[in-house]
Design an enzyme around this catalytic site. Structure first.
Site, short mmCIF file in Angstrom:
data_model
loop_
_atom_site.label_atom_id
_atom_site.label_comp_id
_atom_site.label_asym_id
_atom_site.label_seq_id
_atom_site.Cartn_x
_atom_site.Cartn_y
_atom_site.Cartn_z
N TYR A 1 21.74 -7.80 5.57
CA TYR A 1 21.07 -7.14 4.43
C TYR A 1 19.93 -8.02 3.93
O TYR A 1 18.82 -7.52 3.71
CB TYR A 1 22.10 -6.90 3.32
CG TYR A 1 21.52 -6.70 1.96
CD1 TYR A 1 21.60 -7.71 0.99
CD2 TYR A 1 20.89 -5.51 1.61
CE1 TYR A 1 21.07 -7.53 -0.28
CE2 TYR A 1 20.36 -5.32 0.34
CZ TYR A 1 20.45 -6.33 -0.60
OH TYR A 1 19.91 -6.16 -1.85
N SER B 1 15.57 -9.42 -2.62
CA SER B 1 16.89 -9.84 -3.09
C SER B 1 17.10 -11.33 -2.97
O SER B 1 16.53 -12.00 -2.11
CB SER B 1 17.98 -9.12 -2.28
OG SER B 1 19.25 -9.70 -2.50
N ASN C 1 17.59 2.41 6.50
CA ASN C 1 17.26 2.64 5.08
C ASN C 1 16.31 1.60 4.52
O ASN C 1 15.40 1.91 3.76
CB ASN C 1 18.55 2.65 4.25
CG ASN C 1 19.44 3.83 4.59
OD1 ASN C 1 19.05 4.98 4.39
ND2 ASN C 1 20.61 3.55 5.15
N1 LIG Z 1 21.63 -4.38 -8.26
C1 LIG Z 1 21.27 -5.62 -8.00
O1 LIG Z 1 21.78 -6.59 -8.61
C2 LIG Z 1 20.25 -5.91 -6.94
C3 LIG Z 1 19.58 -4.88 -6.27
N2 LIG Z 1 18.62 -5.21 -5.33
C4 LIG Z 1 17.89 -4.15 -4.64
O2 LIG Z 1 17.39 -3.23 -5.58
C5 LIG Z 1 17.38 -1.92 -5.05
C6 LIG Z 1 18.18 -1.00 -5.93
O3 LIG Z 1 19.49 -1.51 -5.97
P1 LIG Z 1 20.63 -0.78 -6.85
O4 LIG Z 1 19.96 0.08 -7.87
O5 LIG Z 1 21.58 -1.81 -7.28
O6 LIG Z 1 21.32 0.14 -5.75
P2 LIG Z 1 21.96 1.59 -5.93
O7 LIG Z 1 22.75 1.83 -4.71
O8 LIG Z 1 22.57 1.67 -7.28
O9 LIG Z 1 20.66 2.52 -5.94
C7 LIG Z 1 19.92 2.73 -4.77
C8 LIG Z 1 19.39 4.16 -4.82
O10 LIG Z 1 18.61 4.39 -3.65
C9 LIG Z 1 18.98 5.62 -3.09
N3 LIG Z 1 18.76 5.53 -1.64
C10 LIG Z 1 19.42 4.73 -0.76
N4 LIG Z 1 18.94 4.93 0.49
C11 LIG Z 1 17.96 5.86 0.38
C12 LIG Z 1 17.09 6.50 1.32
N5 LIG Z 1 17.15 6.22 2.62
N6 LIG Z 1 16.19 7.40 0.85
C13 LIG Z 1 16.12 7.69 -0.48
N7 LIG Z 1 16.93 7.14 -1.42
C14 LIG Z 1 17.83 6.24 -0.98
C15 LIG Z 1 20.44 5.84 -3.45
O11 LIG Z 1 20.75 7.23 -3.48
C16 LIG Z 1 20.54 5.20 -4.82
O12 LIG Z 1 20.35 6.12 -5.87
C17 LIG Z 1 17.95 -2.03 -3.63
O13 LIG Z 1 16.87 -2.10 -2.69
C18 LIG Z 1 18.71 -3.37 -3.65
O14 LIG Z 1 18.72 -3.96 -2.36
C19 LIG Z 1 18.32 -6.52 -5.00
C20 LIG Z 1 18.99 -7.53 -5.62
C21 LIG Z 1 19.98 -7.31 -6.63
O1 LIG Z 2 20.98 -7.90 -3.47
C1 LIG Z 2 21.98 -7.81 -4.16
O2 LIG Z 2 22.44 -8.92 -4.82
C2 LIG Z 2 23.36 -8.79 -5.92
C3 LIG Z 2 23.94 -10.17 -6.21
O3 LIG Z 2 24.60 -10.64 -5.05
P1 LIG Z 2 26.16 -11.03 -5.12
O4 LIG Z 2 26.51 -11.41 -3.71
O5 LIG Z 2 26.24 -12.22 -6.07
O6 LIG Z 2 26.88 -9.85 -5.65
C4 LIG Z 2 24.42 -7.75 -5.59
O7 LIG Z 2 25.32 -7.63 -6.69
C5 LIG Z 2 23.73 -6.42 -5.30
O8 LIG Z 2 24.68 -5.41 -4.99
C6 LIG Z 2 22.81 -6.59 -4.10
O9 LIG Z 2 21.99 -5.42 -3.94
#
Ligand SMILES: NC(=O)C1=CN([C@@H]2O[C@H](COP(=O)(O)OP(=O)(O)OC[C@H]3O[C@@H](n4cnc5c(N)ncnc54)[C@H](O)[C@@H]3O)[C@@H](O)[C@H]2O)C=CC1
Ligand SMILES: O=C1O[C@H](COP(=O)(O)O)[C@@H](O)[C@H](O)[C@H]1O
Length: 254
Positions: free
Chosen positions: A152, A115, A90
């Site tokens: 990751y 991240s 992914n």
């Molecule tokens: N939420 C956070 O605090 C952080 C998020 N990130 C990064 O930001 C991005 C978004 O994270 P979130 O919104 O929290 O995750 P999430 O899981 O809420 O959203 C990810 C979306 O991507 C879609 N998805 C996953 N694999 C896929 C694929 N192979 N093809 C098409 N769609 C796919 C899922 O259906 C989902 O809607 C990720 O890459 C994550 O690693 C990085 C650091 C922190």
């Molecule tokens: O990359 C990500 O980082 C956030 C923050 O990390 P955490 O270990 O403090 O939770 C995480 O919440 C998120 O799911 C992940 O995509």
């Protein structure tokens, strides 16, 4: 700018933060492997602008990429504990497929959701928890090499290097946003690491808006609000992107 902005992973937390605050800013094209319910779509986005696509599906991604000006690439497995087969497919293969399609389609800019876990191993036992507190002077500014805290994080560092390759060999503008901890409404509670790297929804949307509007070559910036506790510098995001965060996790502490 009239050409569409492609938002992958649009149905997730980060994607919805962006659409909730910047839904009227661009001509959106939304991609997610999960169907997007109508409440996840900003006004003006029709079902014709939504692609239920897996980012590893080359042909489907190429179709979604046609005529796109910029890509905000969020799709992927976001779990710090995600197993290798999932992040390989992914996060790494998916990012490669999206980047290659973007270059082939003549896309101008690519913003990648990297991240804090790409550099998590700098948070050593010797440095923590003091580094999460306002009076500690340890800082990361984006110039440092990745030190992933898990597989990751390896996949996120790999995405950054994929962007470096495609910038150098195809000229696409790339900005890697090392997102901290996106939490809606307030910083994480009783979690100093999360408070140090909190990113509010409105700052998240503003930062990615700047990734579309600003001009840059290849950049690595930190995606956090202006937290007193921060150990990530946001100077690069301010200077290159024009990022001006509104929030600070300290404002929620008693
Ligand atoms: N939420 C956070 O605090 C952080 C998020 N990130 C990064 O930001 C991005 C978004 O994270 P979130 O919104 O929290 O995750 P999430 O899981 O809420 O959203 C990810 C979306 O991507 C879609 N998805 C996953 N694999 C896929 C694929 N192979 N093809 C098409 N769609 C796919 C899922 O259906 C989902 O809607 C990720 O890459 C994550 O690693 C990085 C650091 C922190
Ligand atoms: O990359 C990500 O980082 C956030 C923050 O990390 P955490 O270990 O403090 O939770 C995480 O919440 C998120 O799911 C992940 O995509």
């Amino acid at each position: 700018m009239d050409d569409p902005v492609l938002l992958t992973g649009a149905g997730g937390r980060v994607g919805q933060a962006i659409l909730r605050h910047s839904g009227d800013r661009f001509e959106w094209r939304l991609l997610d492997r999960e169907p997007l319910s109508s409440e996840k779509l900003p006004a003006g986005v029709s079902k014709d602008d939504v692609y239920a696509v897996d980012v590893t599906d080359e042909a489907a991604v190429e179709e979604a990429m046609e005529g796109v000006y910029a890509v905000i690439h969020l799709a992927g497995d976001p779990r710090p504990e995600a197993p290798w087969d999932s992040v390989l497919r992914n996060n790494i293969d998916g990012t490669h497929t999206v980047l290659q399609a973007a270059v082939d389609a003549g896309v101008e800019k690519f913003a990648f959701a990297s991240s804090n876990h790409a550099v998590g191993a700098y948070e050593t036992d010797e440095r923590t928890p003091e580094m999460y507190r306002p009076d500690d002077d340890f800082k990361l500014d984006g110039e440092e090499l990745p030190r992933p805290s898990n597989l990751y994080g390896v996949s996120k560092a790999s995405g950054e290097v994929l962007g470096r390759y495609y910038h150098d060999h195809a000229g696409i503008s790339v900005v890697n946003v090392r997102i901290g901890n996106l939490t809606e409404g307030h910083p994480p509670i009783d979690y100093e690491r999360g408070q140090a790297m909190w990113l509010s929804y409105r700052d998240c949307a503003h930062l990615f808006e700047r990734c579309v509007l600003a001009d840059y070559d290849y950049e690595i910036v930190y995606g956090i609000s202006d937290n007193d506790r921060k150990y990530y510098s946001i100077d690069r995001a301010r200077d290159v992107l024009g990022y001006e965060p509104t929030d600070n996790s300290a404002e929620f502490e008693g």
